[in-house]
Design an enzyme around this catalytic site. Structure first.
Site, mmCIF file in Angstrom:
data_model
loop_
_atom_site.group_PDB
_atom_site.id
_atom_site.type_symbol
_atom_site.label_atom_id
_atom_site.label_comp_id
_atom_site.label_asym_id
_atom_site.label_seq_id
_atom_site.Cartn_x
_atom_site.Cartn_y
_atom_site.Cartn_z
ATOM 1 N N CYS A 8 0.851 -1.221 0.093
ATOM 2 C CA CYS A 8 -0.058 0.092 -0.101
ATOM 3 C C CYS A 8 1.011 1.274 0.046
ATOM 4 C CB CYS A 8 -0.993 0.056 1.307
ATOM 5 S SG CYS A 8 -2.239 1.285 1.143
ATOM 6 N N ASP A 131 -5.833 -3.060 11.616
ATOM 7 C CA ASP A 131 -4.801 -2.058 11.898
ATOM 8 C C ASP A 131 -4.621 -1.820 13.294
ATOM 9 O OD1 ASP A 131 -2.642 -0.736 10.935
ATOM 10 O OD2 ASP A 131 -3.813 0.827 9.995
#
Length: 223
Positions: A8, A131
């Site tokens: 990412c 996360d």
């Protein structure tokens, strides 16, 4: 089932090409100005064309409104929308209906109490991304290089596919997968030489380490 590997925060043609050549399953592009990995619509369009369906394109947004998402859809035509803000279940449903794309909802984790939101999101989202919860004074919700306690997911019962992120790198990805039993891993700062600066060598090393984890698991299952 194959472990999905997502790189990412890509923002240059060189590092995107590295991720694609190394076999990333997903490549993520950040559309959030406070992030050092933010890409403009013009750059997103250029990078999206470079992908050429060699991986799934993921657009990361944070509490984006419909107009912003419309622009991202036009520029990148993402395969997946990653919602990394405080989007409600109702907002997820609206986005799915309006834009017709799978939705991956990021869930920030610090304690077991943070998992209480899962039943609601699981009704609508196509995938969950766990996360580390950002500090209260943080300017962005992710990409901070911090890990959470993976053991919080040890006894997780979630029918939905899920990925883990936050503080991952080539050295700890195997342990993260072993503990969480996640079907995918997502890295950003763990493959950077400086904030927002992706390192081709680190990208290759991470993907190699993630694939080795998968190979080891398959070998054990055969025995």
């Amino acid at each position: 089932m194959s472990l999905l590997v997502k790189i990412c925060g890509l923002s240059t043609r060189e590092t995107l090409e590295t991720a694609l050549d190394a076999g990333a399953d997903m490549v993520g592009f950040v559309f959030f100005p406070p992030s050092p990995r933010h890409v403009s619509l013009e750059l997103g369009r250029d990078l999206g064309r470079q992908v050429k369906r060699r991986a799934l394109k993921v657009a990361l947004t944070v509490d984006a409104d419909d107009a912003t998402l419309d622009n991202i859809m036009d520029a990148l035509s993402p395969d997946i929308l990653q919602l990394h803000g405080k989007e409600s279940v109702a907002r997820l449903r609206d986005i799915k209906q309006r834009f017709g794309r799978p939705v991956m909802k990021a869930v920030p984790v610090a304690t077991a109490a943070d998992l209480a939101v899962l039943p609601g999101y699981a009704e609508v989202a196509d995938r969950i991304l766990f996360d580390a919860r950002a500090p209260k004074d943080a300017t962005r919700p992710g990409g901070l290089g911090a890990a959470f306690d993976w053991h919080l997911l040890e006894n997780l019962e979630l029918k939905l596919p899920y990925m883990v992120s936050g503080g991952l790198d080539a050295h700890n990805v195997a342990e993260a997968v072993r503990v969480t039993r996640a079907g995918g891993v997502d890295v950003s700062s763990g493959v950077e030489s400086a904030s927002g600066v992706k390192d081709p060598v680190m990208i290759k090393a991470f993907i190699c380490a993630a694939r080795a984890t998968q190979d080891a698991s398959q070998e054990l299952s055969v025995r």
